[in-house]
Design a protein around this motif. Structure first.
Motif, PDB file in Angstrom:
ATOM      1  N   GLN A  91       8.825  -2.029   9.874  1.00 38.01           N
ATOM      2  CA  GLN A  91       7.579  -3.248   9.355  1.00 38.01           C
ATOM      3  C   GLN A  91       8.336  -2.762   7.716  1.00 38.01           C
ATOM      4  O   GLN A  91       7.483  -3.905   7.083  1.00 38.01           O
ATOM      5  CB  GLN A  91       6.301  -2.649  10.392  1.00 38.01           C
ATOM      6  CG  GLN A  91       6.435  -3.772  11.122  1.00 38.01           C
ATOM      7  CD  GLN A  91       6.894  -4.940  11.057  1.00 38.01           C
ATOM      8  OE1 GLN A  91       6.611  -5.812  10.511  1.00 38.01           O
ATOM      9  NE2 GLN A  91       7.553  -5.296  11.948  1.00 38.01           N
ATOM     10  N   LYS A  92       7.175  -1.465   7.430  1.00 36.99           N
ATOM     11  CA  LYS A  92       7.265  -1.542   5.748  1.00 36.99           C
ATOM     12  C   LYS A  92       7.761  -2.005   4.548  1.00 36.99           C
ATOM     13  O   LYS A  92       8.127  -2.585   3.918  1.00 36.99           O
ATOM     14  CB  LYS A  92       6.903   0.079   5.646  1.00 36.99           C
ATOM     15  CG  LYS A  92       6.053   0.796   4.639  1.00 36.99           C
ATOM     16  CD  LYS A  92       5.530   2.028   4.093  1.00 36.99           C
ATOM     17  CE  LYS A  92       4.860   2.031   3.384  1.00 36.99           C
ATOM     18  NZ  LYS A  92       4.964   3.828   2.749  1.00 36.99           N
ATOM     19  N   GLN A  93       9.774  -0.999   4.992  1.00 39.31           N
ATOM     20  CA  GLN A  93      10.537  -1.218   4.925  1.00 39.31           C
ATOM     21  C   GLN A  93      10.779  -3.242   4.491  1.00 39.31           C
ATOM     22  O   GLN A  93      11.434  -3.742   3.452  1.00 39.31           O
ATOM     23  CB  GLN A  93      11.452  -1.198   5.716  1.00 39.31           C
ATOM     24  CG  GLN A  93      11.588   0.044   4.952  1.00 39.31           C
ATOM     25  CD  GLN A  93      13.195   0.883   5.703  1.00 39.31           C
ATOM     26  OE1 GLN A  93      13.539   0.944   7.516  1.00 39.31           O
ATOM     27  NE2 GLN A  93      14.310   1.402   5.245  1.00 39.31           N
ATOM     28  N   LEU A  94      10.634  -3.771   5.636  1.00 32.18           N
ATOM     29  CA  LEU A  94      10.850  -5.063   5.977  1.00 32.18           C
ATOM     30  C   LEU A  94      10.050  -6.083   5.532  1.00 32.18           C
ATOM     31  O   LEU A  94      10.145  -7.069   4.693  1.00 32.18           O
ATOM     32  CB  LEU A  94      10.557  -5.884   7.655  1.00 32.18           C
ATOM     33  CG  LEU A  94      10.736  -6.841   8.249  1.00 32.18           C
ATOM     34  CD1 LEU A  94      12.123  -7.489   7.393  1.00 32.18           C
ATOM     35  CD2 LEU A  94      10.365  -7.264   9.175  1.00 32.18           C
ATOM     36  N   SER A  95       8.146  -5.486   4.894  1.00 27.95           N
ATOM     37  CA  SER A  95       7.633  -6.281   3.979  1.00 27.95           C
ATOM     38  C   SER A  95       8.089  -6.021   2.723  1.00 27.95           C
ATOM     39  O   SER A  95       8.005  -7.080   1.682  1.00 27.95           O
ATOM     40  CB  SER A  95       6.195  -5.829   3.792  1.00 27.95           C
ATOM     41  OG  SER A  95       5.474  -4.431   4.069  1.00 27.95           O
TER      42      SER A  95
ATOM     43  N   ASN B 250      14.634 -14.048   6.096  1.00 31.99           N
ATOM     44  CA  ASN B 250      13.563 -13.968   6.627  1.00 31.99           C
ATOM     45  C   ASN B 250      12.109 -12.899   7.610  1.00 31.99           C
ATOM     46  O   ASN B 250      11.460 -12.936   7.975  1.00 31.99           O
ATOM     47  CB  ASN B 250      12.181 -14.064   5.609  1.00 31.99           C
ATOM     48  CG  ASN B 250      12.315 -15.654   6.186  1.00 31.99           C
ATOM     49  OD1 ASN B 250      12.319 -16.086   7.317  1.00 31.99           O
ATOM     50  ND2 ASN B 250      11.090 -16.390   5.350  1.00 31.99           N
TER      51      ASN B 250
ATOM     52  N   LYS C 112      -1.036  -9.115  -1.940  1.00 35.16           N
ATOM     53  CA  LYS C 112       0.125  -8.014  -2.499  1.00 35.16           C
ATOM     54  C   LYS C 112      -0.762  -6.475  -3.891  1.00 35.16           C
ATOM     55  O   LYS C 112      -0.871  -5.974  -4.448  1.00 35.16           O
ATOM     56  CB  LYS C 112       1.453  -7.451  -3.540  1.00 35.16           C
ATOM     57  CG  LYS C 112       1.998  -8.628  -3.873  1.00 35.16           C
ATOM     58  CD  LYS C 112       3.214  -8.206  -4.460  1.00 35.16           C
ATOM     59  CE  LYS C 112       3.008  -8.569  -6.436  1.00 35.16           C
ATOM     60  NZ  LYS C 112       4.783  -7.928  -6.688  1.00 35.16           N
TER      61      LYS C 112
ATOM     62  N   ARG D 295      10.687  -8.649   2.771  1.00 39.24           N
ATOM     63  CA  ARG D 295      10.381 -10.248   2.790  1.00 39.24           C
ATOM     64  C   ARG D 295       9.213 -10.769   1.368  1.00 39.24           C
ATOM     65  O   ARG D 295       9.760 -11.722   0.884  1.00 39.24           O
ATOM     66  CB  ARG D 295       9.503 -10.351   3.663  1.00 39.24           C
ATOM     67  CG  ARG D 295       9.868 -10.270   5.420  1.00 39.24           C
ATOM     68  CD  ARG D 295       8.866 -11.363   6.002  1.00 39.24           C
ATOM     69  NE  ARG D 295       9.301 -11.075   7.471  1.00 39.24           N
ATOM     70  CZ  ARG D 295       8.511 -11.060   8.294  1.00 39.24           C
ATOM     71  NH1 ARG D 295       7.678 -10.052   8.463  1.00 39.24           N
ATOM     72  NH2 ARG D 295       9.344 -11.656   9.699  1.00 39.24           N
ATOM     73  N   LYS D 296       9.390  -9.662   0.613  1.00 44.84           N
ATOM     74  CA  LYS D 296       8.740 -10.071  -0.738  1.00 44.84           C
ATOM     75  C   LYS D 296       9.734 -10.128  -1.772  1.00 44.84           C
ATOM     76  O   LYS D 296       9.455 -11.378  -2.615  1.00 44.84           O
ATOM     77  CB  LYS D 296       8.110  -8.911  -1.918  1.00 44.84           C
ATOM     78  CG  LYS D 296       6.571  -8.184  -0.981  1.00 44.84           C
ATOM     79  CD  LYS D 296       5.899  -7.681  -1.836  1.00 44.84           C
ATOM     80  CE  LYS D 296       4.423  -7.062  -1.609  1.00 44.84           C
ATOM     81  NZ  LYS D 296       4.107  -6.202  -0.073  1.00 44.84           N
TER      82      LYS D 296
ATOM     83  N   THR E 144       5.703 -14.122  -6.372  1.00 45.34           N
ATOM     84  CA  THR E 144       6.021 -12.361  -6.360  1.00 45.34           C
ATOM     85  C   THR E 144       7.622 -12.247  -6.860  1.00 45.34           C
ATOM     86  O   THR E 144       7.789 -11.142  -6.498  1.00 45.34           O
ATOM     87  CB  THR E 144       6.355 -11.595  -4.986  1.00 45.34           C
ATOM     88  OG1 THR E 144       7.331 -12.659  -4.431  1.00 45.34           O
ATOM     89  CG2 THR E 144       4.598 -12.251  -4.462  1.00 45.34           C
TER      90      THR E 144
END
Ligand code: ADP
Ligand code: ADP
Length: 234
Positions: free
Chosen positions: A76-80, A54, A112, A83-84, A159
């Motif tokens: 960063q957006k794809q990584l978050s 992660n 979220k 991570r979800k 999540t």
């Protein structure tokens, strides 16, 4: 059906001019549905490898793929989003002491921006699953170690992740409590179809719940495969 792939992973730390190799050219894959044990003595590199999944750690060289995505080459957006889909639990539980059990489990849902009524429903369902439906209003200091880890598991599942990372998750617990947490993790795997990666230094834990295992020693992958093959007597 590969969910996680480590490809030629190495990791070096340099401190005061001295370089330590924590991981040395590690390659193997974890399949969907596995309960995969990472075993080895203290300092073997287990935790460092787990945390690369992660991206709490990054490799010095090599690649980590999660569902085919190289997690170190995305935004960063794809990584978050990745991570979800990955929950994590810890040896020391990492609960917020000033928050109730309910609020601890709800944190990932607050983050979220889940609607309040959905949070209430989801948290109640999670607490029922881990057997703590009567503890929603309690605070961590009122709970036993096993109950705290149940809260940790409920929070990690909030999540609906498809992967659960367990970093020495039973190492602070007595043998009976360890058994009950391992039983719960088996239900997480079987009923919720969550792939589990379990870091431990105890063979017994691996033999109880894992179908596959990787043995690390001094940053090297010594052996990996099915538990019944790796730990069978020759
Ligand atoms: P394990 O989980 O198997 O006990 P770790 O992954 O925690 O092993 O550590 C592997 C090696 O990397 C150890 O030698 C440790 O001291 C070193 N290490 C881990 N994190 C760091 C860090 N942030 N800085 C320097 N060395 C580190
Ligand atoms: P440890 O005590 O095992 O070293 P840390 O307190 O250093 O763990 O936490 C490691 C990282 O994990 C931190 O970046 C923290 O933000 C993150 N973290 C803590 N709890 C969770 C959680 N429930 N889900 C995802 N990440 C978490």
């Amino acid at each position: 059906n590969t969910i996680i792939r480590f490809e030629n992973i190495s990791k070096e730390y340099t401190r005061n001019g001295v370089t330590t190799r924590a991981l040395d050219d590690i390659s193997f894959s974890i399949e969907k549905g596995d309960i995969y044990g990472l075993i080895g003595s203290s300092g073997a590199g287990k935790s460092t490898l787990l945390r690369m999944i992660n991206v709490l750690e990054t490799p010095s060289s090599g690649h980590v793929f999660v569902n085919g995505i190289d997690v170190n080459s995305i935004s960063q957006k794809q990584l978050s989003l990745v991570r979800k889909d990955i929950g994590i639990i810890f040896q020391d539980f990492n609960l917020l002491e000033s928050k109730s059990v309910f609020d601890n489990v709800a944190i990932p849902l607050f983050l979220k921006h889940t609607p309040k009524h959905e949070i209430a429903e989801r948290v109640t369902e999670l607490l029922r699953f881990v057997g703590l439906e009567d503890k929603a209003k309690a605070f961590p200091k009122e709970l036993s170690g096993g109950q705290k880890q149940r809260v940790g598991i409920a929070r990690a599942l909030a999540t609906n992740p498809s992967v659960l990372l367990c970093d020495e998750a039973t190492s602070a617990l007595d043998p009976n409590t360890t058994e009950s947490i391992l039983d719960l993790l088996l239900r997480v795997n079987q009923e919720l179809k969550v792939t589990i990666i379990f870091v431990t230094h105890t063979i017994r834990v691996i033999q109880k719940i894992c179908n596959k295992v990787a043995i690390l020693d001094g940053g090297k992958l010594v052996e990996h495969g099915r538990v019944i093959d790796v730990f069978s007597n020759p």
